[in-house]
Design a protein around this motif. Structure first.
Motif, PDB file in Angstrom:
ATOM      1  N   GLY A 148       0.790  -1.198   0.000  1.00 44.73           N
ATOM      2  CA  GLY A 148       0.000   0.000   0.000  1.00 44.73           C
ATOM      3  C   GLY A 148       0.830   1.259   0.000  1.00 44.73           C
ATOM      4  N   ASP A 149       2.148   1.132  -0.010  1.00 48.13           N
ATOM      5  CA  ASP A 149       3.013   2.296   0.071  1.00 48.13           C
ATOM      6  C   ASP A 149       3.079   3.094  -1.220  1.00 48.13           C
ATOM      7  OD1 ASP A 149       4.790   0.176   2.037  1.00 48.13           O
ATOM      8  OD2 ASP A 149       4.352   2.181   2.770  1.00 48.13           O
ATOM      9  N   HIS A 150       3.494   4.346  -1.091  1.00 48.01           N
ATOM     10  CA  HIS A 150       3.791   5.191  -2.237  1.00 48.01           C
ATOM     11  C   HIS A 150       4.888   4.513  -3.056  1.00 48.01           C
ATOM     12  CE1 HIS A 150       5.611   8.576  -4.388  1.00 48.01           C
ATOM     13  NE2 HIS A 150       4.413   9.126  -4.316  1.00 48.01           N
ATOM     14  N   LYS A 151       4.912   4.755  -4.352  1.00 45.89           N
ATOM     15  CA  LYS A 151       5.866   4.102  -5.256  1.00 45.89           C
ATOM     16  C   LYS A 151       7.317   4.291  -4.799  1.00 45.89           C
ATOM     17  CE  LYS A 151       6.860   3.746 -10.188  1.00 45.89           C
ATOM     18  NZ  LYS A 151       6.389   4.128 -11.536  1.00 45.89           N
ATOM     19  N   ASP A 152       7.681   5.520  -4.414  1.00 46.84           N
ATOM     20  CA  ASP A 152       9.069   5.772  -3.985  1.00 46.84           C
ATOM     21  C   ASP A 152       9.392   5.038  -2.693  1.00 46.84           C
ATOM     22  OD1 ASP A 152       9.422   7.400  -6.201  1.00 46.84           O
ATOM     23  OD2 ASP A 152       9.037   9.258  -5.099  1.00 46.84           O
ATOM     24  N   THR A 153       8.431   4.989  -1.770  1.00 47.64           N
ATOM     25  CA  THR A 153       8.639   4.270  -0.509  1.00 47.64           C
ATOM     26  C   THR A 153       8.792   2.779  -0.777  1.00 47.64           C
ATOM     27  OG1 THR A 153       7.299   5.917   0.646  1.00 47.64           O
ATOM     28  CG2 THR A 153       7.681   3.825   1.784  1.00 47.64           C
ATOM     29  N   ALA A 154       7.919   2.242  -1.622  1.00 51.29           N
ATOM     30  CA  ALA A 154       7.993   0.815  -1.954  1.00 51.29           C
ATOM     31  C   ALA A 154       9.329   0.482  -2.622  1.00 51.29           C
ATOM     32  CB  ALA A 154       6.829   0.432  -2.860  1.00 51.29           C
ATOM     33  N   THR A 155       9.791   1.351  -3.506  1.00 55.07           N
ATOM     34  CA  THR A 155      11.073   1.130  -4.171  1.00 55.07           C
ATOM     35  C   THR A 155      12.213   1.155  -3.157  1.00 55.07           C
ATOM     36  OG1 THR A 155      10.236   2.070  -6.240  1.00 55.07           O
ATOM     37  CG2 THR A 155      12.623   1.973  -5.987  1.00 55.07           C
ATOM     38  N   ALA A 156      12.190   2.110  -2.228  1.00 55.37           N
ATOM     39  CA  ALA A 156      13.232   2.203  -1.203  1.00 55.37           C
ATOM     40  C   ALA A 156      13.244   0.954  -0.318  1.00 55.37           C
ATOM     41  CB  ALA A 156      13.033   3.458  -0.356  1.00 55.37           C
ATOM     42  N   ILE A 157      12.072   0.484   0.074  1.00 57.95           N
ATOM     43  CA  ILE A 157      11.992  -0.737   0.883  1.00 57.95           C
ATOM     44  C   ILE A 157      12.509  -1.927   0.073  1.00 57.95           C
ATOM     45  CG2 ILE A 157      10.401  -2.366   2.005  1.00 57.95           C
ATOM     46  CD1 ILE A 157       8.689   0.157   2.742  1.00 57.95           C
ATOM     47  N   GLY A 158      12.144  -1.981  -1.209  1.00 59.61           N
ATOM     48  CA  GLY A 158      12.651  -3.036  -2.084  1.00 59.61           C
ATOM     49  C   GLY A 158      14.162  -3.038  -2.158  1.00 59.61           C
ATOM     50  N   HIS A 159      14.783  -1.836  -2.215  1.00 59.63           N
ATOM     51  CA  HIS A 159      16.241  -1.744  -2.203  1.00 59.63           C
ATOM     52  C   HIS A 159      16.800  -2.331  -0.914  1.00 59.63           C
ATOM     53  CE1 HIS A 159      17.633   0.382  -5.769  1.00 59.63           C
ATOM     54  NE2 HIS A 159      16.561   1.169  -5.701  1.00 59.63           N
ATOM     55  N   MET A 160      16.196  -1.975   0.233  1.00 55.36           N
ATOM     56  CA  MET A 160      16.664  -2.479   1.527  1.00 55.36           C
ATOM     57  C   MET A 160      16.561  -3.998   1.601  1.00 55.36           C
ATOM     58  SD  MET A 160      15.524   0.367   4.360  1.00 55.36           S
ATOM     59  CE  MET A 160      13.772   0.136   4.142  1.00 55.36           C
ATOM     60  N   LEU A 161      15.535  -4.562   0.958  1.00 56.57           N
ATOM     61  CA  LEU A 161      15.336  -6.012   0.976  1.00 56.57           C
ATOM     62  C   LEU A 161      16.142  -6.742  -0.092  1.00 56.57           C
ATOM     63  CD1 LEU A 161      11.472  -6.088   1.520  1.00 56.57           C
ATOM     64  CD2 LEU A 161      13.256  -6.605   3.199  1.00 56.57           C
ATOM     65  N   GLY A 162      16.757  -5.974  -0.988  1.00 54.25           N
ATOM     66  CA  GLY A 162      17.551  -6.580  -2.050  1.00 54.25           C
ATOM     67  C   GLY A 162      16.736  -7.102  -3.218  1.00 54.25           C
ATOM     68  N   ILE A 163      15.493  -6.650  -3.351  1.00 52.06           N
ATOM     69  CA  ILE A 163      14.670  -7.122  -4.475  1.00 52.06           C
ATOM     70  C   ILE A 163      14.482  -6.052  -5.540  1.00 52.06           C
ATOM     71  CG2 ILE A 163      13.504  -8.922  -3.151  1.00 52.06           C
ATOM     72  CD1 ILE A 163      11.074  -7.072  -2.909  1.00 52.06           C
ATOM     73  N   VAL A 164      15.036  -4.870  -5.302  1.00 52.09           N
ATOM     74  CA  VAL A 164      15.109  -3.818  -6.317  1.00 52.09           C
ATOM     75  C   VAL A 164      16.585  -3.567  -6.564  1.00 52.09           C
ATOM     76  CG1 VAL A 164      14.665  -1.384  -6.833  1.00 52.09           C
ATOM     77  CG2 VAL A 164      12.923  -2.749  -5.692  1.00 52.09           C
ATOM     78  N   ASP A 165      16.988  -3.705  -7.804  1.00 50.74           N
ATOM     79  CA  ASP A 165      18.384  -3.507  -8.184  1.00 50.74           C
ATOM     80  C   ASP A 165      18.430  -2.980  -9.611  1.00 50.74           C
ATOM     81  OD1 ASP A 165      17.862  -5.749  -9.813  1.00 50.74           O
ATOM     82  OD2 ASP A 165      18.858  -7.126  -8.446  1.00 50.74           O
ATOM     83  N   GLU A 166      19.580  -3.067 -10.265  1.00 50.04           N
ATOM     84  CA  GLU A 166      19.684  -2.552 -11.629  1.00 50.04           C
ATOM     85  C   GLU A 166      18.743  -3.286 -12.584  1.00 50.04           C
ATOM     86  OE1 GLU A 166      23.739  -2.384 -12.977  1.00 50.04           O
ATOM     87  OE2 GLU A 166      24.369  -1.343 -11.162  1.00 50.04           O
ATOM     88  N   LYS A 167      18.573  -4.590 -12.385  1.00 51.38           N
ATOM     89  CA  LYS A 167      17.705  -5.372 -13.263  1.00 51.38           C
ATOM     90  C   LYS A 167      16.225  -5.096 -12.980  1.00 51.38           C
ATOM     91  CE  LYS A 167      16.756 -10.074 -14.814  1.00 51.38           C
ATOM     92  NZ  LYS A 167      17.033 -11.497 -14.636  1.00 51.38           N
ATOM     93  N   TYR A 168      15.870  -5.015 -11.706  1.00 52.73           N
ATOM     94  CA  TYR A 168      14.495  -4.751 -11.273  1.00 52.73           C
ATOM     95  C   TYR A 168      14.518  -3.400 -10.561  1.00 52.73           C
ATOM     96  CZ  TYR A 168      14.256  -9.778 -12.049  1.00 52.73           C
ATOM     97  OH  TYR A 168      14.329 -11.025 -12.610  1.00 52.73           O
ATOM     98  N   SER A 169      14.446  -2.314 -11.330  1.00 59.19           N
ATOM     99  CA  SER A 169      14.830  -1.010 -10.809  1.00 59.19           C
ATOM    100  C   SER A 169      13.737  -0.165 -10.174  1.00 59.19           C
ATOM    101  CB  SER A 169      15.492  -0.196 -11.919  1.00 59.19           C
ATOM    102  OG  SER A 169      14.577   0.005 -12.985  1.00 59.19           O
ATOM    103  N   GLU A 170      12.468  -0.535 -10.317  1.00 58.25           N
ATOM    104  CA  GLU A 170      11.423   0.319  -9.748  1.00 58.25           C
ATOM    105  C   GLU A 170      10.156  -0.464  -9.457  1.00 58.25           C
ATOM    106  OE1 GLU A 170      10.506   3.375 -12.572  1.00 58.25           O
ATOM    107  OE2 GLU A 170       9.639   1.987 -13.988  1.00 58.25           O
ATOM    108  N   ALA A 171       9.276   0.201  -8.726  1.00 61.82           N
ATOM    109  CA  ALA A 171       7.970  -0.370  -8.414  1.00 61.82           C
ATOM    110  C   ALA A 171       6.964   0.017  -9.495  1.00 61.82           C
ATOM    111  CB  ALA A 171       7.488   0.138  -7.052  1.00 61.82           C
ATOM    112  N   VAL A 172       5.894  -0.756  -9.570  1.00 62.31           N
ATOM    113  CA  VAL A 172       4.775  -0.474 -10.460  1.00 62.31           C
ATOM    114  C   VAL A 172       3.562  -0.225  -9.571  1.00 62.31           C
ATOM    115  CG1 VAL A 172       3.289  -1.408 -12.272  1.00 62.31           C
ATOM    116  CG2 VAL A 172       5.720  -1.947 -12.268  1.00 62.31           C
ATOM    117  N   THR A 173       2.757   0.778  -9.912  1.00 63.91           N
ATOM    118  CA  THR A 173       1.600   1.115  -9.074  1.00 63.91           C
ATOM    119  C   THR A 173       0.330   0.415  -9.545  1.00 63.91           C
ATOM    120  OG1 THR A 173       0.940   3.026 -10.396  1.00 63.91           O
ATOM    121  CG2 THR A 173       2.545   3.412  -8.610  1.00 63.91           C
TER     122      THR A 173
END
Length: 104
Positions: free
Chosen positions: A1-26
């Motif tokens: 339910g987070d904002h796209k930027d927040t979700a992306t930042a959390i994804g980075h912390m979890l290691g599931i957002v990286d160069e290959k998977y670079s952003e969230a989709v709303t």
């Protein structure tokens, strides 16, 4: 339910957002996609933000159609169908409904 930027930042912390998977989709972005487009999207994105219960079930079905194992989180009655359909459903938080917990 987070904002796209927040979700992306959390994804980075979890290691599931990286160069290959670079952003969230709303959720609204998913709403504009056909089933085929969502199937492509789930193979190139790991994080989804502001996803409605309907978005969640479409994500699960798209992942499974691509032969992937899916996990879904949710905390409400409306999330139960996606939690049940996912290979692994995770009911969230103390405030999550009994229906969500039972579906996971």
């Amino acid at each position: 339910g987070d904002h796209k930027d927040t979700a992306t930042a959390i994804g980075h912390m979890l290691g599931i957002v990286d160069e290959k998977y670079s952003e969230a989709v709303t959720g609204p972005e998913l709403d504009a996609m056909s089933d085929e487009e969502i199937r492509k999207c789930v193979m190139t994105h790991n994080v989804f933000a502001r996803a409605s219960p309907q978005n969640k079930i479409r994500i699960v079905k798209a992942l499974q159609a691509e032969g992937q194992v899916s996990s879904m989180t949710g905390d409400g009655v409306n999330d139960a169908p996606a939690l049940k359909a996912a290979n692994m459903g995770v009911a969230m938080g103390k405030e999550g409904t009994d229906v969500a917990r039972e579906a996971s």
